[in-house]
Scaffold this motif. Structure first.
Motif, PDB file in Angstrom:
ATOM      1  N   PHE A 217       0.827  -1.210   0.000  1.00  0.00           N
ATOM      2  CA  PHE A 217       0.000   0.000   0.000  1.00  0.00           C
ATOM      3  C   PHE A 217       0.861   1.259   0.000  1.00  0.00           C
ATOM      4  N   TRP A 218       1.999   1.222   0.693  1.00  0.00           N
ATOM      5  CA  TRP A 218       2.894   2.380   0.683  1.00  0.00           C
ATOM      6  C   TRP A 218       3.419   2.634  -0.732  1.00  0.00           C
ATOM      7  N   TRP A 219       3.777   1.577  -1.419  1.00  0.00           N
ATOM      8  CA  TRP A 219       4.280   1.715  -2.794  1.00  0.00           C
ATOM      9  C   TRP A 219       3.193   2.265  -3.718  1.00  0.00           C
ATOM     10  N   ILE A 220       1.958   1.766  -3.573  1.00  0.00           N
ATOM     11  CA  ILE A 220       0.852   2.253  -4.405  1.00  0.00           C
ATOM     12  C   ILE A 220       0.588   3.728  -4.133  1.00  0.00           C
ATOM     13  N   LEU A 221       0.647   4.146  -2.861  1.00  0.00           N
ATOM     14  CA  LEU A 221       0.412   5.550  -2.517  1.00  0.00           C
ATOM     15  C   LEU A 221       1.475   6.448  -3.145  1.00  0.00           C
ATOM     16  N   GLN A 222       2.721   5.998  -3.134  1.00  0.00           N
ATOM     17  CA  GLN A 222       3.766   6.808  -3.765  1.00  0.00           C
ATOM     18  C   GLN A 222       3.535   6.925  -5.269  1.00  0.00           C
ATOM     19  N   LYS A 223       3.058   5.886  -5.891  1.00  0.00           N
ATOM     20  CA  LYS A 223       2.726   5.950  -7.323  1.00  0.00           C
ATOM     21  C   LYS A 223       1.584   6.928  -7.567  1.00  0.00           C
ATOM     22  N   ALA A 224       0.582   6.933  -6.657  1.00  0.00           N
ATOM     23  CA  ALA A 224      -0.554   7.844  -6.807  1.00  0.00           C
ATOM     24  C   ALA A 224      -0.135   9.297  -6.659  1.00  0.00           C
ATOM     25  N   ARG A 225       0.951   9.535  -5.923  1.00  0.00           N
ATOM     26  CA  ARG A 225       1.446  10.895  -5.709  1.00  0.00           C
ATOM     27  C   ARG A 225       2.548  11.284  -6.682  1.00  0.00           C
ATOM     28  N   ALA A 226       2.765  10.478  -7.693  1.00  0.00           N
ATOM     29  CA  ALA A 226       3.902  10.704  -8.580  1.00  0.00           C
ATOM     30  C   ALA A 226       3.843  12.055  -9.282  1.00  0.00           C
ATOM     31  N   ASP A 227       2.629  12.595  -9.521  1.00  0.00           N
ATOM     32  CA  ASP A 227       2.510  13.857 -10.240  1.00  0.00           C
ATOM     33  C   ASP A 227       2.669  15.067  -9.325  1.00  0.00           C
ATOM     34  N   GLU A 228       2.796  14.853  -8.007  1.00  0.00           N
ATOM     35  CA  GLU A 228       2.980  15.968  -7.089  1.00  0.00           C
ATOM     36  C   GLU A 228       4.456  16.352  -7.046  1.00  0.00           C
ATOM     37  N   PRO A 229       4.764  17.651  -7.101  1.00  0.00           N
ATOM     38  CA  PRO A 229       6.179  18.070  -7.079  1.00  0.00           C
ATOM     39  C   PRO A 229       6.812  17.755  -5.733  1.00  0.00           C
ATOM     40  N   PRO A 230       8.105  17.416  -5.707  1.00  0.00           N
ATOM     41  CA  PRO A 230       8.772  17.128  -4.431  1.00  0.00           C
ATOM     42  C   PRO A 230       8.887  18.400  -3.591  1.00  0.00           C
ATOM     43  N   LEU A 231       8.948  18.215  -2.281  1.00  0.00           N
ATOM     44  CA  LEU A 231       9.049  19.344  -1.353  1.00  0.00           C
ATOM     45  C   LEU A 231      10.513  19.616  -1.023  1.00  0.00           C
ATOM     46  N   ASN A 232      10.894  20.901  -1.115  1.00  0.00           N
ATOM     47  CA  ASN A 232      12.228  21.264  -0.654  1.00  0.00           C
ATOM     48  C   ASN A 232      12.212  21.417   0.860  1.00  0.00           C
ATOM     49  N   ALA A 233      13.378  21.679   1.434  1.00  0.00           N
ATOM     50  CA  ALA A 233      13.500  21.710   2.893  1.00  0.00           C
ATOM     51  C   ALA A 233      12.637  22.802   3.512  1.00  0.00           C
ATOM     52  N   ALA A 234      12.612  23.983   2.885  1.00  0.00           N
ATOM     53  CA  ALA A 234      11.835  25.092   3.439  1.00  0.00           C
ATOM     54  C   ALA A 234      10.342  24.798   3.384  1.00  0.00           C
ATOM     55  N   ALA A 235       9.875  24.282   2.240  1.00  0.00           N
ATOM     56  CA  ALA A 235       8.451  23.972   2.098  1.00  0.00           C
ATOM     57  C   ALA A 235       8.043  22.873   3.059  1.00  0.00           C
ATOM     58  N   ARG A 236       8.918  21.877   3.252  1.00  0.00           N
ATOM     59  CA  ARG A 236       8.596  20.791   4.185  1.00  0.00           C
ATOM     60  C   ARG A 236       8.521  21.302   5.619  1.00  0.00           C
ATOM     61  N   ALA A 237       9.446  22.204   6.003  1.00  0.00           N
ATOM     62  CA  ALA A 237       9.427  22.747   7.361  1.00  0.00           C
ATOM     63  C   ALA A 237       8.165  23.563   7.602  1.00  0.00           C
ATOM     64  N   GLU A 238       7.767  24.367   6.589  1.00  0.00           N
ATOM     65  CA  GLU A 238       6.540  25.157   6.725  1.00  0.00           C
ATOM     66  C   GLU A 238       5.320  24.250   6.816  1.00  0.00           C
ATOM     67  N   ALA A 239       5.279  23.201   5.981  1.00  0.00           N
ATOM     68  CA  ALA A 239       4.157  22.272   6.014  1.00  0.00           C
ATOM     69  C   ALA A 239       4.114  21.509   7.329  1.00  0.00           C
ATOM     70  N   ARG A 240       5.283  21.228   7.898  1.00  0.00           N
ATOM     71  CA  ARG A 240       5.317  20.513   9.172  1.00  0.00           C
ATOM     72  C   ARG A 240       4.717  21.362  10.291  1.00  0.00           C
ATOM     73  N   THR A 241       4.950  22.672  10.235  1.00  0.00           N
ATOM     74  CA  THR A 241       4.353  23.553  11.245  1.00  0.00           C
ATOM     75  C   THR A 241       2.832  23.524  11.153  1.00  0.00           C
ATOM     76  N   ARG A 242       2.321  23.612   9.926  1.00  0.00           N
ATOM     77  CA  ARG A 242       0.867  23.553   9.749  1.00  0.00           C
ATOM     78  C   ARG A 242       0.333  22.168  10.115  1.00  0.00           C
ATOM     79  N   ALA A 243       1.121  21.125   9.849  1.00  0.00           N
ATOM     80  CA  ALA A 243       0.686  19.761  10.160  1.00  0.00           C
ATOM     81  C   ALA A 243       0.537  19.564  11.661  1.00  0.00           C
ATOM     82  N   ARG A 244       1.424  20.206  12.444  1.00  0.00           N
ATOM     83  CA  ARG A 244       1.304  20.085  13.901  1.00  0.00           C
ATOM     84  C   ARG A 244       0.013  20.735  14.385  1.00  0.00           C
ATOM     85  N   GLN A 245      -0.339  21.875  13.781  1.00  0.00           N
ATOM     86  CA  GLN A 245      -1.595  22.525  14.154  1.00  0.00           C
ATOM     87  C   GLN A 245      -2.783  21.642  13.786  1.00  0.00           C
ATOM     88  N   THR A 246      -2.721  21.050  12.605  1.00  0.00           N
ATOM     89  CA  THR A 246      -3.787  20.142  12.188  1.00  0.00           C
ATOM     90  C   THR A 246      -3.846  18.913  13.088  1.00  0.00           C
TER      91      THR A 246
END
Length: 558
Positions: A217-246
């Motif tokens: 299932f993990w492999w299938i999910l990564q295939k389903a997300r293949a069209d999403e652009p990868p996150l750089n370090a800054a974008a991941r850190a910002e998303a992690r802050t919002r993820a903690r709030q969520t």
């Protein structure tokens, strides 16, 4: 423009989408349930109605209780609506939130597994009991690691549904059943049936299937997300802050659901405890001989699979497919109410005739599935009669189980987790009390009847509470079960009554009382009854132009 009426939501859009989702989920679930029946028939042939069978059934059930609590229950109810929102509006948040959720789920369930293993080890060392008790504890220790794996799989499956991979999301049980069936057939062909070694081998196969599901299932999910652009370090850190709030919001949702579902799983565990009492504790309760024996749990567990077949193929498939649609329509009251009503009608369409049909053909069904054939062990004659009594009790509530899954997810989709929790707390004591009363005259069948009675009471309560919630929050006028919905349910009841009459006439002219029927005679009689009942029911639905059939068959909106 000011003063112009707001555009009306397209209620017909939910109709084909729910039908497509249910069909995709249901077809794969049908395949997995068929394999599940093969698995259970094989286990019945390997162990029969013996203490080894009861021990294996208990060891298999307990990790799945945690799956329903964490994977498919509390965490899913808290996570899926947040993931749906993030997937629509903030894909970096969705990616980081999912990773954070899976990480903590694996840690928490892993630590819980380790703690339970230590407790069980202490019991084996200091209070081992007799051989049957030691076997039961040993099998549970082997199978417990299945719990964190299958909880992760359940969350991954929910994410795959959001990405539109309905069929793949429902395919996990196929792998589980395949592992057990292949292992069981290996020992069957070798002539090794009924032993403790076979039970341990099947337990190991169960754990390996959980690991395989998680990785797949993990492999299938990564295939389903293949069209999403990868996150750089800054974008991941910002998303992690919002993820903690969520995650903080998720926690506020998670705790009430966990308490509510925890009480339900406590009720399930108490049922297992009662059925396993002669093995785990002893032959008496407070000095009074219990009306159960070492065969009670395997009879109860394997017979429960027969009513879970239609419930899993369609009842849970409807709820599983409707949940993301309900969450997506949570801010559109008219569309939300429409999806909920359609989900209830689709659930009753199969749940009611399935339950009535199971009750009518219960003797043939349990004999075909679990009766001895050739050199296989199978249930004893007494065990088959007891299994038929259990199936009658469960079948009475199949329609209620189906509706409850849809109604509960309606609350979760609107982020109301406290109402189902409070109702669950009120119901669990009632269920246990009914079970403890009914086991004395009905033995293990009393547990089935107690479950069905409590589920029907819960359905009525959920309908009233859901209507109150929607009148308060969504502007519902009148009852949740409006005139078209009640008319549809009346058509389903009428079609079921006529179907039951046809099956009863068939059984009247093909009795099993004059002389015992051979196994193949019972297969033929069951097939004819299913054909007669199914044909009559389908013909009645077509004659009454029931729209629910078209919802399942239509592929897209006009």
């Amino acid at each position: 423009m000011p003063g112009e009426p707001a555009p009306k939501p397209d209620l017909t859009a939910a109709e084909p989408e729910l039908g497509v989702a249910v069909r995709a989920t249901g077809l794969v679930t049908l395949g997995s349930r068929v394999l599940g029946l093969v698995r259970d028939v094989l286990l019945g042939r390997i162990f029969g109605d013996t203490a080894v069978g009861s021990a294996f059934a208990a060891a298999f059930a307990i990790p799945n209780m945690f799956r329903r609590l964490f994977g498919e229950g509390a965490l899913s109810a808290a996570f899926i609506p947040e993931y749906v929102e993030a997937h629509k509006h903030d894909k970096p948040l969705a990616r980081v939130l999912s990773g954070l959720t899976l990480q903590w789920l694996a840690i928490i369930t892993g630590l819980l597994t380790a703690a339970i293993e230590l407790v069980l080890l202490a019991v084996l060392i200091f209070a081992p009991g007799d051989e049957e008790r030691r076997l039961s504890i040993g099998l549970l220790m082997v199978m417990l690691p299945f719990m964190p794996m299958i909880c992760v799989v359940a969350i991954l499956a929910g994410m795959l549904q959001i990405h539109g991979r309905y069929a793949l999301a429902a395919s996990g049980p196929v792998l589980l059943n395949a592992f057990i069936i292949v292992t069981g057939l290996f020992f069957t062909f070798r002539g090794e049936i009924g032993g403790t070694g076979v039970a341990y081998a099947l337990a190991v196969a169960t754990v390996l299937s959980g690991l395989t599901q998680a990785l797949t299932f993990w492999w299938i999910l990564q295939k389903a997300r293949a069209d999403e652009p990868p996150l750089n370090a800054a974008a991941r850190a910002e998303a992690r802050t919002r993820a903690r709030q969520t995650a903080s919001r998720m926690l506020r949702t998670f705790v009430p659901v966990m308490v509510g579902l925890g009480t339900l799983q406590l009720s399930t565990f108490v049922d297992t405890l009662i059925a396993m009492w002669p093995i785990w504790v002893g032959p008496t309760i407070l000095g009074t001989p219990v009306p159960l024996d070492e065969r009670s749990n395997v009879i109860l567990s394997l017979t429960a699979r027969l009513y879970q077949f239609p419930l899993g193929v369609f009842g849970i498939a409807v709820a599983t497919a409707a949940f993301p649609l309900l969450a997506r329509a949570a801010d559109t009251p008219a569309a939300f109410i429409d999806v909920l009503r359609r989900g209830l009608r689709l659930s009753l369409l199969i749940g009611l005739p399935a339950g009535v049909g199971l009750a009518l053909v219960r003797d043939d069904l349990v004999t075909i599935m679990y009766g001895p054939v050739g050199a296989s062990q199978g249930f004893s004659r007494e065990g088959l009669q007891r299994a038929a009594n259990v199936l009658l009790g469960f079948s009475v509530g199949v329609w209620a189980y189906s509706l409850n899954h849809v109604l509960t997810r309606a609350f979760y989709a609107r982020k109301d987790t406290k109402t189902p929790m409070k109702l669950a707390l009120a119901m669990v004591g009632l269920t246990i009390a009914i079970n403890l009363v009914l086991i004395w005259p009905l033995r293990e069948a009393g547990l089935a009847w107690g479950t069905a009675i409590s589920q029907m009471i819960q359905t009525m309560a959920l309908l009233l509470l859901a209507g109150r919630m929607l009148r308060r929050e969504a502007g519902l006028t009148g009852w949740l079960l409006d005139r078209p919905t009640l008319a549809a349910m009346a058509r389903i009841v009428l079609a079921t009554i006529i179907m039951a009459a046809g099956v009863l006439i068939t059984l009247h002219f093909w009795p099993a009382t004059h002389q015992p029927l051979r196994w193949m005679d019972r297969v033929l009689r069951l097939a004819v009854c299913c054909g007669v009942g199914g044909g009559i029911y389908l013909a009645m639905c077509l004659a009454m132009r029931s729209p629910e059939l078209s919802w399942l068959l239509r592929r897209r909106a006009a």
